[in-house]
Structure formats: C-alpha cells, structure tokens
Design a protein around this motif. Structure first.
Motif, PDB file in Angstrom:
ATOM      1  N   GLU A 167       0.826  -1.199   0.000  1.00 14.93           N
ATOM      2  CA  GLU A 167       0.000   0.000   0.000  1.00 14.93           C
ATOM      3  C   GLU A 167       0.865   1.255   0.000  1.00 14.93           C
ATOM      4  OE1 GLU A 167      -3.774   2.000   2.407  1.00 14.93           O
ATOM      5  OE2 GLU A 167      -2.429   0.614   3.446  1.00 14.93           O
ATOM      6  N   LEU A 213      -7.244  -3.430  -1.999  1.00 16.34           N
ATOM      7  CA  LEU A 213      -6.353  -4.009  -0.997  1.00 16.34           C
ATOM      8  C   LEU A 213      -7.058  -4.205   0.336  1.00 16.34           C
ATOM      9  CD1 LEU A 213      -3.418  -4.902  -0.444  1.00 16.34           C
ATOM     10  CD2 LEU A 213      -2.973  -2.564   0.353  1.00 16.34           C
ATOM     11  N   ARG A 270      -8.835  -7.443  -5.948  1.00 20.85           N
ATOM     12  CA  ARG A 270      -8.708  -7.923  -4.567  1.00 20.85           C
ATOM     13  C   ARG A 270      -8.404  -9.415  -4.519  1.00 20.85           C
ATOM     14  NH1 ARG A 270     -14.632  -5.919  -3.139  1.00 20.85           N
ATOM     15  NH2 ARG A 270     -13.708  -4.187  -4.287  1.00 20.85           N
ATOM     16  N   LEU A 317      -4.688  -9.839  -5.174  1.00 15.02           N
ATOM     17  CA  LEU A 317      -3.999  -9.300  -4.007  1.00 15.02           C
ATOM     18  C   LEU A 317      -4.124 -10.229  -2.806  1.00 15.02           C
ATOM     19  CD1 LEU A 317      -5.005  -5.530  -4.323  1.00 15.02           C
ATOM     20  CD2 LEU A 317      -2.775  -6.554  -4.810  1.00 15.02           C
TER      21      LEU A 317
END
Length: 516
Positions: free
Chosen positions: A268, A287, A345, A348
């Motif tokens: 991030e 995220l 997502r 991730l």
C-alpha cells in the motif's frame, strides 16, 4: 490558430462538389495527451443524434487522474461510411499512426464498417449510453409495476464479471419479470457481445468505475442544442482550458498531499508513492477488501498454482486465480487488471498468502502513475495554482520555442544528440523548480494525516450513484450559450477561423498527403 499553437493538426475533406464535407483537428496538447493515454479512446457522435446545430464528434480518453481528456475533434457534415473511413485514417495520421488498444463508439453501421477497415485489430465496443438511451421510454411500464427492476438490470449489466455470470443474471431477470416477449430487451440481448462490459473484460478500456460511459461528454456545460459554430469555437477553447486546469489541480493534490494508509502493508505504501491519488484510492479499496477474502490452493504445488478465492460470507461466489510464482504473474477469472489496469482484490489476496509483499513492476501501468507524462522522477509538484490566467499563453510560448529546436535538432544525428542532452538537463532544472513550488504551497493544502490508519472499512464511497442510463434532464442540461432564436447557418455562410494553409481532401484521397 496554428501560429499560436505549434503542433496543431487539421484536415478538411471535400465532397464531389468541392464543398466542405468534414473537418478534423487536434491541438498540440491533445496530440501529446494521446501519446500518454491513447490506449483507450471514445468517439462521441451523440451530438448528431441529438440534433445539435454543430454536428461535432470529439475523440476523448482518460488521463492518469481518471479525468476525461480530448484527443481530437471533428465536424461531421457528412456521415457516410466513406466519411468515417476518412475520419479514422486522419485521426491515425494526426497521432503518428499509433493505434489505440480499444475504441468505444456509438451504435452506427457506417462507424462499424469503417472501424473494421481502419482498425481491424482494435477492440471495438458500442457505448452503453447509446444502446440504453431508449430505456426510460421502453421500460417505463415495468418500472411502475416493479420498483426493483432497474437496480437488478443495472447489476446485471454493470456488475457481472464474466460472460456466464451475465447470461445467468439476464435469464433470471427475464424469467422473473416474464419479459421473454419484450422486443426491445430481446434486441439488446441479441447485440450483447457488442456492448455488455462482461464481453470486453479481456481487453484494456481504462474502466475504473461501473458508470464509465455515463460520465457525459467532454463538452458538457459548454455546448447545447442551440450553439452555433462561431460560438462553438470559443467554447471549445474554454473547455480545453478547463481540462488543463483540472489536470494541474489533480497533479498538485497527488504530489503535494499525503494519502492516509489503511493497512500496514508495504504494498500500500508503494502504491501511494507511485499512483495518482484517484488511482491509489481505487487500488486501496481493493487491498482493504482482501481482509474479508480467503484463498485456498486447489491445484499445483510447484511453479504454477491455482487458488480458489471467495469472501468469508459468500462462499458460493468463487474466483479462480492462477499464479506463476517464479515470474510473480497472476490471472484472475474476474479479469479486472486486463480491463482497468488495476489489480483486483482476488489477486492481491493470493499475493498476501504467498508472501508477495510489493507490487511487481509489470502490474504497475505507467499511464496510472503520477509520472505518466514524464520520465523525470516522481517527486515533482504539479504547478502553480495561483497563476493560471496566463497558463495557455505560457504553454503555447514553450511549444513554439520547443518546435524551433526540434526542427534544428532533427537535421542530423549530432544535432539530435545535442538537443536531447539539453532537454534532459532542462528537465532536471524544471523538476527542481517544481519541488520548490511544492514547498511554497499554503500549509492548509498539505495533508497532515497519519501514515497508517487501522480502519478496515471501505476506503471510499462510490463516485456517483448507479446509473443504468443518464437521467433525461442530464441529456439536455447545458448552459445557455446564445440566444435560442439565432438562426442556424449554412456551411457556406460560416465564418470559420483561419487555421494556416488548408489541407483539402476528397473522399478518395489518402490522408498521407495531408499538410500537418
């Protein structure tokens, strides 16, 4: 105009009677923007459909802030297939023969045929707005009886991520509301592969919001149905200036303020340093959502593995992620990265369970980063917000000087090398000054938030309310720019601005002969 704006490109097409049929132009800023963001393009011809007095058609795209930008503009007094072939070839010539990855257009047979001739390898999608524009009229009786129908149809069209999911959702709606005999919905379904987003997620469209395509036109607020051509050119300049100012403001916000982090993830922090504020917000949202997803390996224990990714409370909706661990390359069944250029997502989540702690470079699209328009570092600030009255004149002055040195520098290899070295040196000096501008910014314009916030909630509210089609008042709501009683002018009566020596072309003339 060309004297004031070096790099200005234009061409005029004549018909068989030597009358002006169509015009295309693109200024230096638009052509430069295309070099950075011309991967996903939209051609808007709705002004002809909506009976505007100025039959213009802008080519637009999205910059690294997700803002609409202009690549070029055409006046289409003739809308034949030959005219669109000429328009597309001219557009390519203006953009140095660099083709986009994808092109969105309105639903028009002449456009589709011209697309197949000029852009055979470009992914072509029909604009959702154009397809659904008759929805409020065709489905009014259904909305009256079934208040939830519109939301369900919206979800089916915009939120399904695979073709199979769309097909199941559409069939369910048709069956639930007994609409099997509805002719208009049947026609939409027959053409679904030409406009439904799920059919295009394997290609890049810079799609960062579900409502993309309903965000209006580049000229909204500047042109209405009564705008005449002389007024249009004045409004055109205002729209361009507004674009430039909005982009500078977004640059300033990105580089001179600090986003609040929501996780302790080094990924991030990396994304916050690389992406523009708008794109970072989208990435951060993905995220943060990984905290409510699980990833279970279902196949492979070597270099390549497949994972089953699902939400804790929704185990029936499953995504399949394939990971090549040595190369750190992953593919998800939702195809969000292919469609938008931002990791989903689901990938991730797999990165989290496989200890991939930073973004691999091949998943950082430069077009979404804060230095998308420059090879100079990522710390420079986005400009002086207090001196924009002369922004256009400063820009044009710099362009004129740069063109002079470009012409001299291109004469020979030796002069080219000297010119490039000088430009690199100047770029470094400009970067230093821009950093100084950032330091002189007002204190209240800089973020003072902490570097990390442990909230696990969603990072942002939706950009806009879900729209299945534009509201009717949005279609016609424009500023009144001139007296509605002004009579329309014929082409022969138009007082067109002088744009340097004119390049004239008949329908059968190849655009390679155009004077630039």
């Amino acid at each position: 105009m060309q004297a004031e704006n070096p790099g200005f490109f234009y061409a005029i097409q004549l018909n068989e009677d030597n009358r002006m049929a169509n015009v295309f132009w693109a200024d230096a800023r638009s052509r430069t923007a295309y070099m950075h963001f011309g991967d996903a393009v939209k051609l808007d011809t709705s002004y002809r459909v909506n009976q505007y007095r100025v039959p213009f058609a802008p080519f637009t795209g999205l910059n690294h802030h997700g803002q609409m930008i202009l690549f070029g503009c055409a006046l289409l007094f003739d809308d034949s297939e030959a005219s669109f072939v000429w328009l597309f070839k001219t557009f390519l010539t203006a953009m140095n023969d660099r083709r986009p990855v994808s092109l969105i257009t309105d639903q028009d047979r002449a456009i589709q045929t011209a697309m197949s001739q000029v852009f055979p390898g470009v992914r072509h999608c029909i604009n959702k707005w154009h397809v659904l524009r008759e929805g409020p009229e065709k489905l009014a009786h259904i909305f009256h009886v079934h208040p939830n129908f519109q939301a369900e149809l919206y979800n089916c069209i915009n939120l399904t991520e695979t073709i199979e999911e769309f097909e199941l959702s559409w069939s369910s709606i048709i069956e639930k509301y007994n609409l099997g005999a509805h002719d208009w919905l049947h026609s939409l379904y027959n053409a679904r592969a030409q406009w439904v987003p799920a059919y295009f997620r394997d290609s890049f469209f810079a799609a960062i919001t579900p409502n993309q395509g309903f965000d209006g036109s580049f000229f909204d607020g500047y042109v209405n149905q009564q705008t005449t051509l002389p007024i249009f050119f004045r409004q055109y300049e205002l729209a361009i200036e507004n674009w430039f100012e909005r982009e500078i403001e977004a640059d300033f916000d990105t580089i001179c303020t600090t986003p609040v982090l929501r996780t302790p993830s080094p990924m991030e922090k990396q994304a916050a340093d690389l992406y523009t504020r708008k794109i970072f917000t989208k990435f951060q949202e993905e995220l943060v959502e990984t905290f409510v997803y699980t990833a279970n390996r279902i196949e492979g224990d070597g270099a390549i593995s497949r994972f089953r990714v699902a939400k804790y409370e929704d185990v029936n909706k499953v995504y399949i992620v394939t990971l090549n661990y040595p190369e750190i390359r992953a593919n998800c069944s939702c195809q969000m990265f292919e469609y938008s250029g931002i990791l989903c997502r689901h990938i991730l989540t797999v990165f989290t369970v496989t200890n991939v702690l930073t973004l691999p470079p091949h998943y950082i699209l430069k077009r979404w980063t804060r230095n998308a328009k420059s090879g100079v570092g990522t710390d420079e600030c986005g400009g002086d917000l207090h001196g924009q009255e002369s922004l256009t004149s400063r820009y044009n002055s710099l362009c004129r000087e740069a063109i002079k040195y470009a012409e001299d520098g291109a004469i020979a290899t030796e002069t080219y090398n000297v010119a490039m070295a000088a430009l690199n040196e100047v770029g470094k000096k400009v970067s230093v000054v821009r950093k100084t501008v950032a330091k002189l910014a007002p204190p209240d314009s800089l973020a003072t938030g902490a570097a990390y916030d442990d909230k696990k909630s969603s990072t942002s509210a939706p950009d806009t309310a879900p729209l299945l089609w534009p509201q009717q008042d949005e279609i016609t709501r424009h500023f009144n720019l001139n007296d509605t009683g002004t009579p329309a002018q014929s082409v022969s009566d138009l007082n067109l601005p002088r744009m340097a020596p004119v390049s004239l072309h008949r329908d059968d003339t190849h655009p390679d002969n155009m004077v630039q």
